[in-house]
Design an enzyme around this catalytic site. Structure first.
Site, short mmCIF file in Angstrom:
data_model
loop_
_atom_site.label_atom_id
_atom_site.label_comp_id
_atom_site.label_asym_id
_atom_site.label_seq_id
_atom_site.Cartn_x
_atom_site.Cartn_y
_atom_site.Cartn_z
N ALA A 192 29.29 34.12 50.12
CA ALA A 192 29.99 33.19 50.85
C ALA A 192 29.40 33.06 52.19
CB ALA A 192 31.37 33.34 51.11
N LYS B 44 28.93 43.66 59.84
CA LYS B 44 29.16 45.18 60.48
C LYS B 44 28.27 46.19 59.93
CE LYS B 44 33.10 46.13 57.73
NZ LYS B 44 34.78 46.69 58.02
N TRP C 79 27.74 44.44 44.79
CA TRP C 79 28.20 45.33 43.73
C TRP C 79 28.69 44.73 42.55
CZ3 TRP C 79 31.09 50.23 45.77
CH2 TRP C 79 30.36 50.65 46.70
N ALA C 80 28.64 43.33 42.85
CA ALA C 80 29.28 42.50 41.41
C ALA C 80 28.39 42.66 40.16
CB ALA C 80 29.41 41.20 41.67
N GLN C 81 28.87 43.01 39.01
CA GLN C 81 28.15 43.44 37.99
C GLN C 81 28.24 42.13 37.03
OE1 GLN C 81 29.46 46.96 36.13
NE2 GLN C 81 28.96 48.37 37.86
N HIS D 91 40.99 46.58 38.76
CA HIS D 91 39.95 46.40 37.51
C HIS D 91 40.44 47.74 36.60
CE1 HIS D 91 36.52 46.12 35.39
NE2 HIS D 91 36.11 45.20 35.90
N ARG E 12 43.35 36.45 39.20
CA ARG E 12 42.10 35.87 39.02
C ARG E 12 41.68 35.98 37.68
NH1 ARG E 12 36.75 37.89 39.91
NH2 ARG E 12 37.60 40.00 40.28
N LEU F 263 32.93 34.87 42.44
CA LEU F 263 31.26 34.37 43.15
C LEU F 263 31.43 32.89 43.15
CD1 LEU F 263 28.99 37.10 41.29
CD2 LEU F 263 29.93 37.13 43.60
C1 SIN Z 1 33.19 43.02 36.10
O1 SIN Z 1 31.76 42.76 35.97
O2 SIN Z 1 34.00 43.38 35.39
C2 SIN Z 1 33.96 42.56 37.47
C3 SIN Z 1 33.45 41.05 37.72
C4 SIN Z 1 34.44 40.26 38.40
O3 SIN Z 1 35.63 41.36 39.15
O4 SIN Z 1 34.72 39.19 38.15
#
Ligand code: SIN
Length: 548
Positions: free
Chosen positions: A16, A35, A45-47, A240, A385, A391
């Site tokens: 963002a 920071k 870190w988003a996979q 998650h 969500r 993203l």
């Molecule tokens: C994931 O790769 O499982 C996380 C992606 C997300 O949080 O949308």
């Protein structure tokens, strides 16, 4: 006190913040503060990936329906429409900037994740966030009108008027910058700006087990709330379902095992090898995250096991390694060959679905203050969500904010001067260890009593403990020379308290908020309206207390 002046102050350097920095520095002088190092972000870190309608079997209506269904009646339909319909244009922009999405035979390779009824996740193997972050960062660094300040911690927003009388007589305060701690020089400076855009991400560190990086300490949402902004939906914290179980992780972030693996065919099994998702939902492994996380939680409680497993041993080893190189690396580093043995997994706190309330132009309830990304509550996520919509939300609302900020700059009144920051206080080494203790205590209270399955009894227990901690932390903050960990602790205790208060007042189960004593949704009235008015009054009450 040192001062800086600029047109736009952006706080945070994830997808963002960087998207905004690129767009706004085309027409204004911009300072972006972060920071830690610029790439220490949740984006990095988003996979999984970024959801968008690009497939031949897909259309906007289906993506909207999937988002609304997952959001359990609390999404704002206009926000959902905006995000889904403008997604392809924003994806094209990312590709034009140089972001590479995985392709198969020349076509975009689309993955499937929970709650999606089509394959629509664009990804860069299992390192999508890293790919986007590095491209945006490289472009941002080249921008002539952007100053990027690393290791600068936002302490509080600059608000005018600040006086209690003005606030009580109905003046909506305006945001005109922030007090920021320059950590390397150990000085607090005022950055005065015509517009401030919060892109600070979420608050996963409020839970003992989280997938979030250490920076996720609710800085933006709490600063906005202290300034008098309306915040909402904080009870909807997404866990998650699959993070790597390691007995000795302690409070360190847990490694994410992307949901895309379940989309690829991986199966959840109990520790003794039995599949169980068919007992909970017809969509099995591809049910939305709240359902999968609760199913795992129930199995763990029923059996007294510390983990379940994610099994992909029946899938092609070559395809797995090609598609999930990062998971391969994570598992190998712990001596696990995921092509031959199942991965031990547990749920962990992952995403804050609520936040600072914004309109479709990313404006908050305070003039001059905008919010984009996980810190914001735009209405896209509602009570839960949909995977890989975050993203996307960040790039869509960054574009909205870039446009509305330009309008705001044309009319913004002249900048006031920030009051001097009082640098009183001492660092007392003996007491300093209490900060660490308080932090762990808050995170453990949240994990034990405000987790995936809640009850009034547990929430009230959390409330009593947190109220005591909140007084202790505020008192310590006033007596101590400000520093980064203290700012974070002050934010964590407030967000914990706000989550608990929100959870206690939602007397129903909906989306991510599941209460054993109110197991069904409350179908009377408009849950969204009740929620917002409740926040309006709680914000006012506490804001008065926080005035010095
Ligand atoms: C994931 O790769 O499982 C996380 C992606 C997300 O949080 O949308």
């Amino acid at each position: 006190m040192p001062r800086k002046r600029t047109d736009i102050l952006i706080i945070g350097s994830g997808i963002a913040g960087l998207s905004l920095a690129l767009k706004t520095s085309q027409y204004a002088d911009v300072i972006l503060v972060t920071k830690k190092d610029s790439a220490d972000t949740a984006t990095n870190w988003a996979q999984g990936g970024i959801a968008a309608v690009t497939g031949k079997d897909d259309d906007f209506r289906i993506h909207m329906e999937d988002t609304l269904r997952t959001g359990a009646g609390l999404c704002r339909p206009e926000a959902v429409r905006l995000v889904v319909e403008t997604a392809p244009a924003r994806i094209r922009e990312l590709m034009d900037l140089g972001v590479r999405f995985t392709r198969r035979e020349g076509e975009l390779a689309l993955a499937r994740e929970g709650g999606h009824s089509r394959s629509r996740i664009l990804h860069h193997h299992d390192r999508t966030g890293q790919e986007i972050e590095s491209v945006l960062l490289q472009k941002a660094r080249a921008s002539g009108r952007l100053e990027l300040l690393e290791h600068h911690v936002m302490i509080d927003l600059l608000m005018a008027p600040r006086s209690r009388r003005a606030f009580e007589s109905g003046h909506t305060p305006r945001c005109f910058g922030a007090y920021v701690l320059d950590e390397p020089r150990d000085v607090v400076e005022a950055i005065e700006a015509k517009a401030v855009i919060l892109c600070t991400g979420g608050s996963g560190m409020v839970y003992f087990h989280t997938t979030n990086p250490a920076i996720a300490t609710a800085d933006g949402v709490v600063a906005a709330w202290r300034g008098g902004a309306v915040v909402g939906n904080l009870e909807f914290f997404q866990f998650h379902p699959t993070t790597l179980y390691e007995p000795d992780t302690g409070s360190r972030p847990r490694a994410l095992i992307t949901e895309a693996m379940r989309g690829f065919g991986a199966v959840l099994r109990t520790r003794s090898g039995e599949p169980f998702m068919h007992l909970y939902d017809d969509r099995r492994e591809l049910a939305p995250r709240d359902i999968v996380a609760r199913a795992i939680d129930a199995e763990l409680k029923k059996r007294g096991d510390p983990f379940v497993v994610l099994d992909c041993t029946h899938l092609s080893a070559d395809a797995l390694r090609e598609e999930f190189p990062q998971i391969d690396e994570i598992c190998r580093a712990r001596g696990i060959d995921f092509t031959k043995e199942p991965i031990p997994v547990v749920p962990a706190a992952h995403y804050q679905c609520g936040g600072v309330l914004t309109d479709l132009e990313a404006r908050t309830s305070l003039p001059g203050l905008f919010a984009v990304g996980e810190v914001a509550m735009t209405g896209l996520h509602g009570a839960n969500r949909l995977a890989s919509n975050s993203l996307l939300e960040a790039v869509v609302f960054a574009d909205q904010a870039a446009n509305s900020c330009r309008e705001w700059l044309r009319e913004a009144p002249p900048l006031p001067e920030a009051e001097e920051w009082s640098a009183e206080g001492t660092v007392n080494a003996e007491e300093w260890v209490l900060v660490e203790h308080n932090r762990d205590e808050i995170r453990m209270i949240m994990w034990d009593y405000v987790g995936i399955v809640r009850s009034t009894l547990r929430l009230e227990r959390a409330r009593r403990r947190l109220q005591l901690l909140r007084h202790e932390v505020e008192d310590f903050f006033r007596r101590t020379r400000v520093n980064g960990p203290l700012v974070e602790l002050r934010n964590l205790v407030v967000i914990a308290d706000l989550i608990v208060e929100s959870a206690l007042s939602r007397r129903e189960s909906r989306g991510l908020h599941f209460m054993t004593d109110f197991p069904n949704p409350d179908l009377t009235g408009d849950p969204q309206e009740t929620l917002l008015s409740r926040y309006r009054s709680s914000v006012r009450a506490d804001w008065r207390h926080s005035l010095r």
